[in-house]
Design an enzyme around this catalytic site. Structure first.
Site, PDB file in Angstrom:
ATOM      1  N   GLU A 158       0.819  -1.214   0.000  1.00  0.00           N
ATOM      2  CA  GLU A 158       0.000   0.000   0.000  1.00  0.00           C
ATOM      3  C   GLU A 158       0.859   1.273   0.000  1.00  0.00           C
ATOM      4  O   GLU A 158       0.863   2.046   0.956  1.00  0.00           O
ATOM      5  CB  GLU A 158      -0.973  -0.029   1.179  1.00  0.00           C
ATOM      6  CG  GLU A 158      -1.942  -1.209   1.075  1.00  0.00           C
ATOM      7  CD  GLU A 158      -3.018  -1.245   2.139  1.00  0.00           C
ATOM      8  OE1 GLU A 158      -2.872  -0.559   3.169  1.00  0.00           O
ATOM      9  OE2 GLU A 158      -4.018  -1.965   1.936  1.00  0.00           O
ATOM     10  N   GLU A 179      -4.973  -8.717  -1.264  1.00  0.00           N
ATOM     11  CA  GLU A 179      -5.451  -8.466   0.103  1.00  0.00           C
ATOM     12  C   GLU A 179      -6.854  -7.894   0.127  1.00  0.00           C
ATOM     13  O   GLU A 179      -7.171  -6.972  -0.638  1.00  0.00           O
ATOM     14  CB  GLU A 179      -4.527  -7.477   0.836  1.00  0.00           C
ATOM     15  CG  GLU A 179      -4.947  -7.237   2.285  1.00  0.00           C
ATOM     16  CD  GLU A 179      -4.231  -6.065   2.937  1.00  0.00           C
ATOM     17  OE1 GLU A 179      -2.987  -6.021   2.884  1.00  0.00           O
ATOM     18  OE2 GLU A 179      -4.918  -5.184   3.480  1.00  0.00           O
TER      19      GLU A 179
END
Length: 489
Positions: free
Chosen positions: A248, A343
């Site tokens: 991220e 994810e």
């Protein structure tokens, strides 16, 4: 896990709102979850035992049935009046690397609280072919936010650096390494993706585990950090199939975390990480991005970089923002590069039926229909308080299982979301064409053993009769309302 998006994401989809409903199953239910069940209510629409059989496995959103085999359906001369879902094995798409989770340090910590027999039971359930057959795992390079503490593999006293990486050590991850070894005994072919949440803080411009960016003078050192990690894991008998440079990269508010722009990631890959892997004869794949579907421009800018592109295997995505079709968009522009879904969390405030519906439709079916080679939910396990986590880490992440004592665990919705694919679609299966309709989301596969697998999510609240058509033969079936079914023939 991207807490920055969690509340807007939950409120954006009513399926993810509601009162927390935990599946309070005893460990004694472990084997019965996978056992045959004669209750086929609402799931076999007819067709006598006159043609080829169709295995049917069902999970209902109301939790009354969870991954239980139903009475066999059959290809026959009969048809329902409802929608026909046609499966066409002549149209072949991507090869599947696997389905699974992230084995966080916190997951390992709580699984290790089980006694030896229960721990082995759980690992067998998760990773063996007689269980749900997880074939792909993501792990963190250093700590993720679901570790009990923040660490890297080369932490130094404040103000000190280690540009030769003389202090590099995997010691703080020995428990994860040992569990990976235990898993490899069960499934020696499982693939592993490794991802850092943050480099050592002395490499960062803010000297902090949260946020900040990689200092340009440490790009080369950080590339060697990856090399040493892959080599050290290989020395332990653990092959890292792929890495992403940063989890991220546009979410610097987690603990740990780091901001890495698309331009910086392209520079790091083409000038440092790619050449370092090449010089060390490392074949581990480099996968770009590893963040939300709302910004496909990020991985596309790296793939469009002529110097970075040759080092990059593909792009990885999460779905805390954006639409799952972003994977297909990137694939269509770079069809020779892979896409991966890596994810998605289920929340402690979520609803079993809502999560089953949304995640199956988007993460399992949606990612696969958009060319993904993987579909991964977030953490494997947590305790009853949704820990452990770092200070500032995710406090609502509900794993596939909750460890409730030394001899007990509950299976949560993420277990069943993944199981409906992982148990029946092994690695190296290929996605094939399947039609959709009448609020039935579908995806189909041909396995290496030659079986055809069709996963269907019924987004209707009511039962739906439909027909499975394959090779000019038809099997009439009925799927329960708000349920997931896997059909094998």
């Amino acid at each position: 896990m991207n807490s920055q998006y969690s509340y807007s994401f939950l409120f954006r989809s009513a399926a993810l709102c509601g009162v927390a409903l935990l599946s309070f199953l005893n460990c004694s239910s472990t084997s019965s979850d996978l056992a045959n069940n004669n209750d086929n209510s609402g799931n076999n629409g007819g067709g006598g035992a006159t043609g080829d059989p169709v295995q049917v496995w069902l999970t209902k959103g109301d939790q009354s049935v969870k991954l239980q085999q139903q009475s066999t359906a059959y290809f026959s001369g009969n048809q329902n009046s409802g929608t026909t879902i046609e499966v066409d094995a002549s149209q072949v798409f991507q090869t599947v690397d696997g389905f699974g989770y992230t084995l966080t340090g916190g997951s390992v910590q709580v699984i290790n609280q089980l006694n030896a027999a229960k721990k082995q039971e759980l690992l067998n359930d998760l990773f063996s072919s007689s269980g749900i057959g997880i074939s792909y795992l993501r792990i963190s390079i250093g700590a993720s936010d679901l570790n009990s503490e923040v660490f890297s593999y080369d932490d130094m006293p404040t103000g000190q650096t280690d540009p030769t990486l003389a202090q590099f050590s995997l010691t703080k991850d020995q428990a994860v390494i040992q569990m990976l070894k235990d898993i490899l005994v069960i499934n020696p072919n499982i693939k592993i993706l490794a991802t850092p949440w943050s480099p050592p803080v002395w490499m960062k411009d803010n000297g902090n585990s949260m946020g900040g960016s990689l200092k340009p003078e440490f790009y080369g050192v950080y590339a060697q950090y990856f090399v040493k990690y892959i080599q050290a894991m290989q020395a332990q008998g653990i092959r890292i199939d792929a890495i992403t440079p940063q989890n991220e990269p546009l979410h610097p508010g987690n603990n740990p975390s780091m901001y890495m722009s698309a331009g910086d990631q392209a520079t790091f890959i083409k000038n440092n990480l790619g050449p370092a892997f090449q010089a060390a004869n490392i074949t581990t794949k480099i996968i770009a991005y590893d963040h939300n579907c709302d910004n496909p421009a990020y991985p596309l800018s790296i793939l469009n970089d002529a110097a970075a592109n040759p080092y990059v295997d593909g792009s990885a995505f999460h779905l805390y923002a954006g639409d799952i079709s972003a994977l297909g968009t990137v694939h269509n522009l770079f069809p020779n590069k892979n896409v991966y879904f890596t994810e998605q969390w289920t929340s402690s405030t979520g609803n079993f039926g809502g999560d089953l519906d949304w995640h199956t439709k988007n993460i399992i079916i949606g990612s696969m229909r958009n060319w993904s080679r993987t579909a991964l939910e977030w953490n494997v396990a947590n305790d009853a308080s949704f820990g452990p986590h770092t200070p500032g880490g995710c406090t609502q992440c509900k794993g596939a299982v909750t460890i409730t004592g030394s001899a007990a665990y509950d299976k949560n919705v993420a277990y069943y979301i993944i199981a409906h694919a992982s148990k029946f679609v092994p690695a190296n299966s290929q996605r094939i064409e399947s039609t959709q309709g009448d609020n039935l989301s579908t995806v189909a596969f041909k396995t290496p053993a030659g079986k055809t697998v069709l996963i269907v999510q019924n987004r209707n609240s009511t039962d739906k009769a439909f027909n499975i058509k394959y090779n000019q033969k038809t099997a009439p079936v009925t799927i329960s309302g708000s349920s997931t079914a896997t059909y094998i023939f």
